[in-house]
Design a protein around this motif. Structure first.
Motif, short mmCIF file in Angstrom:
data_model
loop_
_atom_site.label_atom_id
_atom_site.label_comp_id
_atom_site.label_asym_id
_atom_site.label_seq_id
_atom_site.Cartn_x
_atom_site.Cartn_y
_atom_site.Cartn_z
N THR A 152 0.89 -1.34 0.04
CA THR A 152 0.04 0.11 -0.04
C THR A 152 0.95 1.17 -0.31
OG1 THR A 152 -0.26 0.22 2.15
CG2 THR A 152 -1.82 -1.32 1.30
N GLU A 153 0.30 2.34 -0.60
CA GLU A 153 0.93 3.68 -0.57
C GLU A 153 0.23 4.70 -0.71
OE1 GLU A 153 4.69 5.86 -3.42
OE2 GLU A 153 3.60 4.28 -4.00
N PRO A 154 0.05 5.69 0.31
CA PRO A 154 -0.75 6.64 0.36
C PRO A 154 -0.17 7.89 -0.47
CG PRO A 154 0.69 6.84 2.22
CD PRO A 154 0.97 5.47 1.76
N THR A 155 -1.14 8.46 -1.43
CA THR A 155 -0.98 9.45 -2.40
C THR A 155 -2.07 10.30 -2.16
OG1 THR A 155 -2.06 8.55 -4.06
CG2 THR A 155 0.20 7.93 -3.88
N SER A 156 -1.59 11.60 -2.65
CA SER A 156 -2.65 12.55 -2.71
C SER A 156 -3.54 12.57 -4.05
CB SER A 156 -1.97 14.19 -2.63
OG SER A 156 -1.23 14.30 -1.35
N ALA A 157 -5.05 12.65 -3.75
CA ALA A 157 -5.89 12.88 -5.02
C ALA A 157 -5.84 14.29 -5.50
CB ALA A 157 -7.18 12.58 -4.37
N PRO A 158 -6.32 14.50 -6.54
CA PRO A 158 -6.46 15.89 -7.21
C PRO A 158 -7.16 16.83 -6.51
CG PRO A 158 -6.98 14.39 -8.72
CD PRO A 158 -6.81 13.44 -7.46
N ASN A 159 -8.16 16.50 -5.39
CA ASN A 159 -8.89 17.56 -4.64
C ASN A 159 -7.74 17.56 -3.24
OD1 ASN A 159 -9.15 15.13 -3.25
ND2 ASN A 159 -11.33 14.97 -3.07
N GLY A 160 -6.76 17.11 -3.19
CA GLY A 160 -5.80 17.11 -2.05
C GLY A 160 -5.92 16.25 -1.08
N GLN A 161 -7.13 15.34 -1.15
CA GLN A 161 -7.30 14.43 0.03
C GLN A 161 -6.37 13.09 -0.06
OE1 GLN A 161 -11.72 13.78 -0.16
NE2 GLN A 161 -12.02 15.37 1.16
N LEU A 162 -6.21 12.47 0.99
CA LEU A 162 -5.48 11.26 0.90
C LEU A 162 -6.11 10.14 0.17
CD1 LEU A 162 -2.56 10.53 2.09
CD2 LEU A 162 -3.96 9.60 3.88
N GLN A 163 -5.25 9.42 -0.54
CA GLN A 163 -6.09 8.39 -1.24
C GLN A 163 -4.82 7.20 -1.14
OE1 GLN A 163 -6.80 9.21 -5.37
NE2 GLN A 163 -4.86 9.28 -5.98
N VAL A 164 -5.06 5.78 -1.48
CA VAL A 164 -4.16 4.71 -1.25
C VAL A 164 -4.19 4.04 -2.57
CG1 VAL A 164 -3.81 2.58 0.14
CG2 VAL A 164 -4.76 4.54 1.22
N LYS A 165 -2.90 3.73 -2.91
CA LYS A 165 -2.81 2.87 -4.00
C LYS A 165 -2.33 1.30 -3.55
CE LYS A 165 0.92 2.05 -7.66
NZ LYS A 165 1.97 2.64 -8.23
N ARG A 166 -2.78 0.30 -4.07
CA ARG A 166 -2.85 -1.09 -3.48
C ARG A 166 -2.52 -1.79 -4.58
NH1 ARG A 166 -5.71 -3.15 0.79
NH2 ARG A 166 -6.24 -5.06 -0.47
N VAL A 167 -1.37 -3.02 -4.50
CA VAL A 167 -1.02 -3.78 -5.60
C VAL A 167 -0.95 -5.15 -4.82
CG1 VAL A 167 0.93 -4.55 -7.07
CG2 VAL A 167 0.39 -2.06 -6.66
N VAL A 168 -1.63 -6.28 -5.30
CA VAL A 168 -1.56 -7.50 -4.78
C VAL A 168 -0.50 -8.16 -5.17
CG1 VAL A 168 -2.93 -9.68 -4.49
CG2 VAL A 168 -4.07 -7.19 -4.44
N LEU A 169 0.42 -8.80 -4.60
CA LEU A 169 1.42 -9.46 -4.82
C LEU A 169 1.41 -10.91 -4.62
CD1 LEU A 169 4.28 -7.39 -3.32
CD2 LEU A 169 3.53 -7.14 -5.84
N GLU A 170 0.67 -11.46 -3.88
CA GLU A 170 0.50 -13.03 -3.71
C GLU A 170 -1.00 -13.11 -3.14
OE1 GLU A 170 1.20 -16.25 -4.24
OE2 GLU A 170 3.13 -15.67 -3.57
N ALA A 171 -1.78 -13.96 -4.02
CA ALA A 171 -3.10 -14.15 -3.61
C ALA A 171 -3.66 -15.58 -4.06
CB ALA A 171 -4.09 -13.39 -4.40
N SER A 172 -2.75 -16.52 -4.06
CA SER A 172 -2.93 -18.03 -4.22
C SER A 172 -3.79 -18.47 -3.07
CB SER A 172 -1.74 -18.87 -4.30
OG SER A 172 -1.85 -20.20 -4.40
N GLU A 173 -4.87 -19.17 -3.36
CA GLU A 173 -5.77 -19.71 -2.31
C GLU A 173 -4.94 -21.10 -1.62
OE1 GLU A 173 -9.45 -21.04 -3.81
OE2 GLU A 173 -10.07 -18.81 -4.36
N GLN A 174 -3.84 -21.36 -2.32
CA GLN A 174 -3.09 -22.65 -1.87
C GLN A 174 -1.90 -22.10 -0.71
OE1 GLN A 174 -4.21 -25.83 -2.29
NE2 GLN A 174 -5.86 -24.48 -3.39
N LEU A 175 -1.59 -21.00 -0.61
CA LEU A 175 -0.66 -20.22 -0.05
C LEU A 175 -0.94 -19.41 1.15
CD1 LEU A 175 2.00 -19.76 -2.88
CD2 LEU A 175 1.81 -21.76 -1.41
N SER A 176 -0.26 -19.46 2.19
CA SER A 176 -0.47 -18.33 3.12
C SER A 176 0.85 -17.49 3.40
CB SER A 176 -0.79 -18.90 4.44
OG SER A 176 0.25 -19.82 5.03
#
Length: 458
Positions: free
Chosen positions: A299-323
């Motif tokens: 996750t990475e917080p960034t500033s939206a065009p209106n100046g408010q805080l928003q969050v960028k999310r990138v999923v790196l591991e999502a296998s149902e077989q792994l934890s």
């Protein structure tokens, strides 16, 4: 003359602190530079180029390994110790004895019982120097500088302030984030996340976010750039370690928080530390135990065009077989190390099996170059590698190796043996730092409380 020298040192310290706060490039350079080492003499490193300090408890006594020197110091000889925490530079180690916070020199020459230290589990060292923060049972926020001996205690927030059980240094070593809790009646409380600058003569705390009602606020951590604070919002009726809550992020200067995830286990070990920016790796998903239905995300917080805080999310591991678990980010902020093993579902709903045969993996922030840290052929059968932590130079990784992990059922507190290893980040070589330690076993959430046995100070 003496006064001039004192003023000169004060000015240098103030300038250094301001540089850490306002110049990220300088802060990053300092964070990558290891503090002065406590050890002297010839070196005999276990792994050439590895650095940092490993504090551990064996048969109730505290030991500290200077990894770069390859030397081990026995700190205590009276038993009863747990939860070791080594200071930057390796000169001191804090630990719990009889539920009391104690600090000792790693050469064993001195030992101090910290005033009002009945919450040893709350103690945390600053990233740069030997300054410890802890909270007290009567609601005070304290720091302790062992370099001042028995006079090292400093009260930051007085008793009766409602300070909670978590206080965390910012990476600059100047500010502390902490909780305030003021119960009004059953199921209703005034709660807040606060920040205080400890470099001032009379520190005054300021709120980051406050709420009143049936939900509590539980502090997690800072981002690596000191600009944001992560915390959970959890119903008071369910407030307990490992409860499910919303993980939020807010600017440390005070702002309306935004949501990182709607459902997260309230476990600090599932939120990654490290880096010098705002990127935070975390394990997403609120289902219990922690090996059930989890994802590794950044996750990475960034500033939206209106100046408010928003969050960028990138999923790196999502296998149902792994934890995935225990994410860690190095100071160069380019590669995440984490542990991975079978998910609860793929382990037949057996928590112990889902904790067995775990391995350390690394992956880039863009999800590319994912690989096992060590070649599988070099890892013995029946072991489980977990809890990766980066050295300051991002060239080596220290991790825990559990042996006989199937011997302790959840909540039993019984495990096999524990070893601590160090490996090059490219996986080309690995060496054992210490073995024969008692595995702390797992709790009902499937969490191994490694901090009871050892601590790595990069």
């Amino acid at each position: 003359m003496g006064r001039r020298i004192g003023l000169l040192f004060a000015a240098l310290f103030l300038g250094f602190t301001l540089a850490l706060i306002f110049f990220p490039s300088f802060r990053e350079t300092v964070r990558r530079t290891p503090p002065n080492r406590a050890g002297t003499g010839k070196t005999n490193p276990v792994l050439i180029g590895a650095m940092g300090y490993l504090g551990y408890v064996n048969e109730g006594d505290v030991y500290v390994i200077d990894i770069a020197q390859g030397s081990t110091s026995r700190v205590t000889r009276t038993g009863g110790a747990s939860r070791p925490k080594v200071s930057p530079g390796g000169q001191f180690v804090a630990f719990s004895r009889n539920n009391t916070l104690v600090i000792a020199r790693t050469d064993g020459s001195a030992e101090y019982q910290v005033p009002n230290g009945s919450r040893p589990e709350t103690a945390r060292w600053s990233f740069y120097n030997a300054a410890l923060v802890y909270t007290t049972a009567d609601g005070a926020l304290m720091t302790y500088d062992p370099r001042l001996g028995e006079n090292g205690a400093r009260q930051i927030d007085p008793p009766g302030s409602g300070v909670g059980t978590t206080a965390v240094w910012a990476a600059s070593g100047a500010r502390i984030a902490f909780e305030r809790r003021r119960p009004v009646r059953d199921g209703y409380s005034r709660e807040g996340i606060w920040v205080v600058d400890t470099t001032t003569r009379n520190p005054v705390a300021s709120p980051v976010y406050m709420t009143a009602g049936s939900t509590g606020l539980r502090l997690c951590c800072w981002t690596g750039n000191d600009q944001f604070i992560l915390f959970w919002q959890v119903p008071l009726s369910e407030d307990a370690p490992g409860a499910v809550g919303r993980l939020l992020i807010a600017a440390a200067s005070s702002s309306e928080p935004v949501e990182l995830t709607a459902s997260s286990l309230m476990l600090r070990a599932l939120v990654g530390a490290g880096g010098t920016g705002a990127v935070t790796p975390m394990i997403d998903g609120g289902e219990k135990p922690w090996t059930s239905r989890k994802k590794l995300v950044i996750t990475e917080p960034t500033s939206a065009p209106n100046g408010q805080l928003q969050v960028k999310r990138v999923v790196l591991e999502a296998s149902e077989q792994l934890s995935p678990g225990a994410p860690a980010l190095p100071l160069n902020g380019t590669t995440i190390a984490y542990s991975v093993g079978p998910s609860l579902a793929s382990a037949g709903s057996d928590v112990s099996r889902s904790l067995a045969n775990r391995r350390i993996w690394v992956v880039g922030l863009d999800g590319k170059q994912k690989r096992s840290l060590l070649p599988e052929a070099t890892v013995p059968q029946g072991v489980s590698d977990d809890q990766p932590e980066w050295a300051r130079d991002a060239k080596t990784i220290v991790y825990a190796r559990r042996i006989g992990t199937g011997s302790g059922s959840p909540g039993s507190g019984r495990g096999g043996q524990l070893e601590i290893w160090v490996a090059y980040a490219d996986g080309s070589n690995a060496r054992r730092l210490v073995g024969g330690l008692n595995d702390p076993g797992v709790n009902t959430l499937g969490v191994v409380e490694y901090d009871v046995v050892y601590d790595f100070q990069p």
